[in-house]
Design a protein around this motif. Structure first.
Motif, mmCIF file in Angstrom:
data_model
loop_
_atom_site.group_PDB
_atom_site.id
_atom_site.type_symbol
_atom_site.label_atom_id
_atom_site.label_comp_id
_atom_site.label_asym_id
_atom_site.label_seq_id
_atom_site.Cartn_x
_atom_site.Cartn_y
_atom_site.Cartn_z
ATOM 1 N N ARG A 110 0.591 -1.199 0.035
ATOM 2 C CA ARG A 110 0.072 -0.065 -0.147
ATOM 3 C C ARG A 110 0.698 1.313 -0.068
ATOM 4 N NH1 ARG A 110 -3.965 -0.801 4.225
ATOM 5 N NH2 ARG A 110 -4.962 -1.826 2.551
ATOM 6 N N ASP A 111 0.424 2.191 -0.729
ATOM 7 C CA ASP A 111 1.414 3.550 -0.975
ATOM 8 C C ASP A 111 2.764 3.322 -1.155
ATOM 9 O OD1 ASP A 111 -1.127 4.803 -0.690
ATOM 10 O OD2 ASP A 111 -0.994 4.715 1.580
ATOM 11 N N GLY A 112 3.305 2.058 -1.661
ATOM 12 C CA GLY A 112 4.546 2.157 -1.977
ATOM 13 C C GLY A 112 5.382 1.246 -0.948
ATOM 14 N N ILE A 113 4.579 0.862 0.053
ATOM 15 C CA ILE A 113 5.296 0.105 1.048
ATOM 16 C C ILE A 113 4.784 -1.291 1.207
ATOM 17 C CG2 ILE A 113 5.537 -0.129 3.845
ATOM 18 C CD1 ILE A 113 4.516 2.760 3.812
ATOM 19 N N VAL A 114 5.961 -2.250 1.074
ATOM 20 C CA VAL A 114 5.691 -3.643 1.092
ATOM 21 C C VAL A 114 5.614 -4.205 2.350
ATOM 22 C CG1 VAL A 114 6.510 -5.954 0.102
ATOM 23 C CG2 VAL A 114 6.708 -3.807 -1.317
ATOM 24 N N TYR A 115 4.611 -4.890 2.934
ATOM 25 C CA TYR A 115 4.557 -5.531 4.186
ATOM 26 C C TYR A 115 4.759 -7.052 4.080
ATOM 27 C CZ TYR A 115 2.423 -0.887 5.228
ATOM 28 O OH TYR A 115 2.175 0.424 5.513
ATOM 29 N N LEU A 116 5.840 -7.327 4.996
ATOM 30 C CA LEU A 116 6.222 -8.897 5.017
ATOM 31 C C LEU A 116 6.146 -9.231 6.336
ATOM 32 C CD1 LEU A 116 9.093 -8.283 2.561
ATOM 33 C CD2 LEU A 116 6.884 -9.209 1.934
ATOM 34 N N THR A 117 6.089 -10.698 6.555
ATOM 35 C CA THR A 117 6.238 -11.277 7.833
ATOM 36 C C THR A 117 7.413 -12.223 7.738
ATOM 37 O OG1 THR A 117 3.852 -10.654 8.327
ATOM 38 C CG2 THR A 117 4.988 -12.464 9.453
ATOM 39 N N MET A 118 8.120 -12.172 8.667
ATOM 40 C CA MET A 118 9.255 -13.200 8.829
ATOM 41 C C MET A 118 8.815 -14.089 9.974
ATOM 42 S SD MET A 118 11.796 -11.946 7.185
ATOM 43 C CE MET A 118 13.245 -12.233 7.574
ATOM 44 N N LYS A 119 9.025 -15.582 9.630
ATOM 45 C CA LYS A 119 8.638 -16.588 10.360
ATOM 46 C C LYS A 119 9.721 -17.555 10.827
ATOM 47 C CE LYS A 119 3.832 -17.299 8.826
ATOM 48 N NZ LYS A 119 2.957 -18.208 8.149
ATOM 49 N N GLY A 120 9.514 -18.578 11.552
ATOM 50 C CA GLY A 120 10.567 -19.506 12.038
ATOM 51 C C GLY A 120 11.565 -18.863 12.878
ATOM 52 N N ALA A 121 12.828 -19.254 12.211
ATOM 53 C CA ALA A 121 14.048 -18.759 12.796
ATOM 54 C C ALA A 121 14.286 -17.342 12.535
ATOM 55 C CB ALA A 121 15.168 -19.443 12.401
ATOM 56 N N CYS A 122 13.746 -16.831 11.708
ATOM 57 C CA CYS A 122 13.983 -15.348 11.180
ATOM 58 C C CYS A 122 12.893 -14.196 11.841
ATOM 59 C CB CYS A 122 13.437 -15.104 9.889
ATOM 60 S SG CYS A 122 14.610 -16.185 8.807
ATOM 61 N N SER A 123 12.018 -14.930 12.799
ATOM 62 C CA SER A 123 10.937 -13.958 13.272
ATOM 63 C C SER A 123 11.368 -13.399 14.560
ATOM 64 C CB SER A 123 9.584 -14.592 13.636
ATOM 65 O OG SER A 123 9.976 -15.590 14.571
ATOM 66 N N GLY A 124 12.492 -13.976 15.406
ATOM 67 C CA GLY A 124 13.027 -13.339 16.414
ATOM 68 C C GLY A 124 14.604 -13.143 16.292
ATOM 69 N N CYS A 125 15.013 -13.264 14.853
ATOM 70 C CA CYS A 125 16.445 -13.020 14.822
ATOM 71 C C CYS A 125 16.969 -11.720 14.917
ATOM 72 C CB CYS A 125 16.802 -13.451 13.352
ATOM 73 S SG CYS A 125 18.563 -13.691 12.733
ATOM 74 N N PRO A 126 17.908 -11.361 15.398
ATOM 75 C CA PRO A 126 18.593 -9.966 15.392
ATOM 76 C C PRO A 126 18.607 -9.306 14.188
ATOM 77 C CG PRO A 126 19.828 -11.514 17.255
ATOM 78 C CD PRO A 126 18.974 -12.377 16.170
ATOM 79 N N SER A 127 19.054 -10.101 13.335
ATOM 80 C CA SER A 127 19.205 -9.436 11.812
ATOM 81 C C SER A 127 18.438 -9.450 10.985
ATOM 82 C CB SER A 127 20.671 -10.262 11.135
ATOM 83 O OG SER A 127 19.946 -11.651 10.827
ATOM 84 N N SER A 128 16.941 -10.015 11.271
ATOM 85 C CA SER A 128 15.884 -9.700 10.625
ATOM 86 C C SER A 128 15.546 -8.313 10.363
ATOM 87 C CB SER A 128 14.506 -10.583 11.124
ATOM 88 O OG SER A 128 14.063 -9.705 12.273
ATOM 89 N N THR A 129 15.643 -7.342 10.906
ATOM 90 C CA THR A 129 15.427 -6.026 10.680
ATOM 91 C C THR A 129 16.090 -5.626 9.256
ATOM 92 O OG1 THR A 129 14.370 -5.471 12.674
ATOM 93 C CG2 THR A 129 14.927 -3.562 11.405
ATOM 94 N N ALA A 130 17.409 -5.899 9.662
ATOM 95 C CA ALA A 130 18.400 -5.575 8.442
ATOM 96 C C ALA A 130 17.994 -6.265 7.123
ATOM 97 C CB ALA A 130 19.798 -5.927 9.210
ATOM 98 N N THR A 131 17.937 -7.460 7.484
ATOM 99 C CA THR A 131 17.412 -8.289 6.107
ATOM 100 C C THR A 131 16.286 -7.598 5.349
ATOM 101 O OG1 THR A 131 18.119 -10.427 7.181
ATOM 102 C CG2 THR A 131 16.704 -10.394 5.285
ATOM 103 N N LEU A 132 15.395 -7.305 6.297
ATOM 104 C CA LEU A 132 14.110 -6.378 5.690
ATOM 105 C C LEU A 132 14.542 -5.098 4.896
ATOM 106 C CD1 LEU A 132 11.306 -7.032 8.035
ATOM 107 C CD2 LEU A 132 11.220 -7.956 5.740
ATOM 108 N N ARG A 133 15.155 -4.292 5.949
ATOM 109 C CA ARG A 133 15.312 -3.154 5.387
ATOM 110 C C ARG A 133 16.400 -2.901 4.409
ATOM 111 N NH1 ARG A 133 11.738 0.484 7.676
ATOM 112 N NH2 ARG A 133 11.480 -0.109 9.776
ATOM 113 N N HIS A 134 17.456 -3.488 4.439
ATOM 114 C CA HIS A 134 18.661 -3.334 3.535
ATOM 115 C C HIS A 134 18.500 -4.471 2.413
ATOM 116 C CE1 HIS A 134 20.151 -0.430 6.077
ATOM 117 N NE2 HIS A 134 20.253 -1.564 7.148
ATOM 118 N N GLY A 135 18.409 -5.562 2.643
ATOM 119 C CA GLY A 135 18.427 -6.757 1.547
ATOM 120 C C GLY A 135 17.452 -6.859 0.809
ATOM 121 N N ILE A 136 16.218 -7.134 1.318
ATOM 122 C CA ILE A 136 14.912 -7.340 0.556
ATOM 123 C C ILE A 136 14.470 -5.872 -0.004
ATOM 124 C CG2 ILE A 136 12.467 -7.857 0.573
ATOM 125 C CD1 ILE A 136 13.479 -9.773 2.958
ATOM 126 N N GLU A 137 14.501 -4.881 0.813
ATOM 127 C CA GLU A 137 14.274 -3.513 0.259
ATOM 128 C C GLU A 137 15.061 -2.972 -0.876
ATOM 129 O OE1 GLU A 137 14.234 0.850 1.855
ATOM 130 O OE2 GLU A 137 13.003 -0.434 3.207
#
Length: 184
Positions: free
Chosen positions: A140-167
């Motif tokens: 919506r409005d240029g923002i992609v909403y994703l959910t991390m599951k399994g090991a990734c949902s609580g991983c300290p690097s999941s925010t970096a994965t979303l923000r930098h890698g996937i974005e």
């Protein structure tokens, strides 16, 4: 039965590979006893002291500990998984597959299909290698909403994965459409 284990980037999660299919398709996640009721295997694992969550895919099981040491917890998990698969019981009870509600405007359907294809082909294999999964929730409005599951949902690097890698990946392929990626 031989079950391989692999460490994940999340120190509280281990990945268990039973060498046979876990689910026919999709994924299943339980973060508490109520969610685990939909799966006899999840219920048995969640009853172990120190288990805080389980995640199943067609190929592996991720177990997240809430406390304790893996040296004590890992043998108990291996015992339950081995016993369960030898029993031949189904992993999910009835129609336990949860529906994933998505949101986006109909005029964005072509962009959404491209986002899903990029996630499926370029992101999901890497995330699965780390013991998790990523699910498209909305656009919506240029923002992609994703959910991390399994090991990734609580991983300290999941925010970096979303923000930098996937974005960065999505902005590269869809520079006019994607502004940012946010957790759902």
């Amino acid at each position: 039965m031989f079950i391989q284990t692999e460490a994940t980037p999340n120190p509280t999660t281990l990945k268990f590979l039973p060498g046979r299919p876990v689910l026919e398709s999709g994924t299943f996640e339980a973060r508490d006893a109520a969610e685990a009721e939909a799966s006899p295997l999840a219920k048995a694992l969640m009853e172990l002291p120190g288990v805080g969550g389980v995640f199943f895919t067609p190929d592996f099981i991720s177990v997240t500990k809430s406390d304790g040491e893996w040296s004590q917890l890992k043998p108990a998990v291996l015992g339950i998984v081995t016993e369960f698969f030898l029993s031949g019981a189904p992993v999910l009870a009835g129609a336990a597959a949860a529906s994933e509600d998505e949101f986006f405007h109909p005029e964005d359907s072509e962009t959404v299909e491209t986002i899903k294809e990029l996630i499926e082909t370029r992101v999901r294999p890497a995330v699965a290698g780390d013991g998790g999964d990523i699910v498209f929730k909305g656009f919506r409005d240029g923002i992609v909403y994703l959910t991390m599951k399994g090991a990734c949902s609580g991983c300290p690097s999941s925010t970096a994965t979303l923000r930098h890698g996937i974005e960065n990946l999505l902005k590269h392929f869809l520079p006019e459409q994607v502004k940012s990626v946010e957790p759902a």
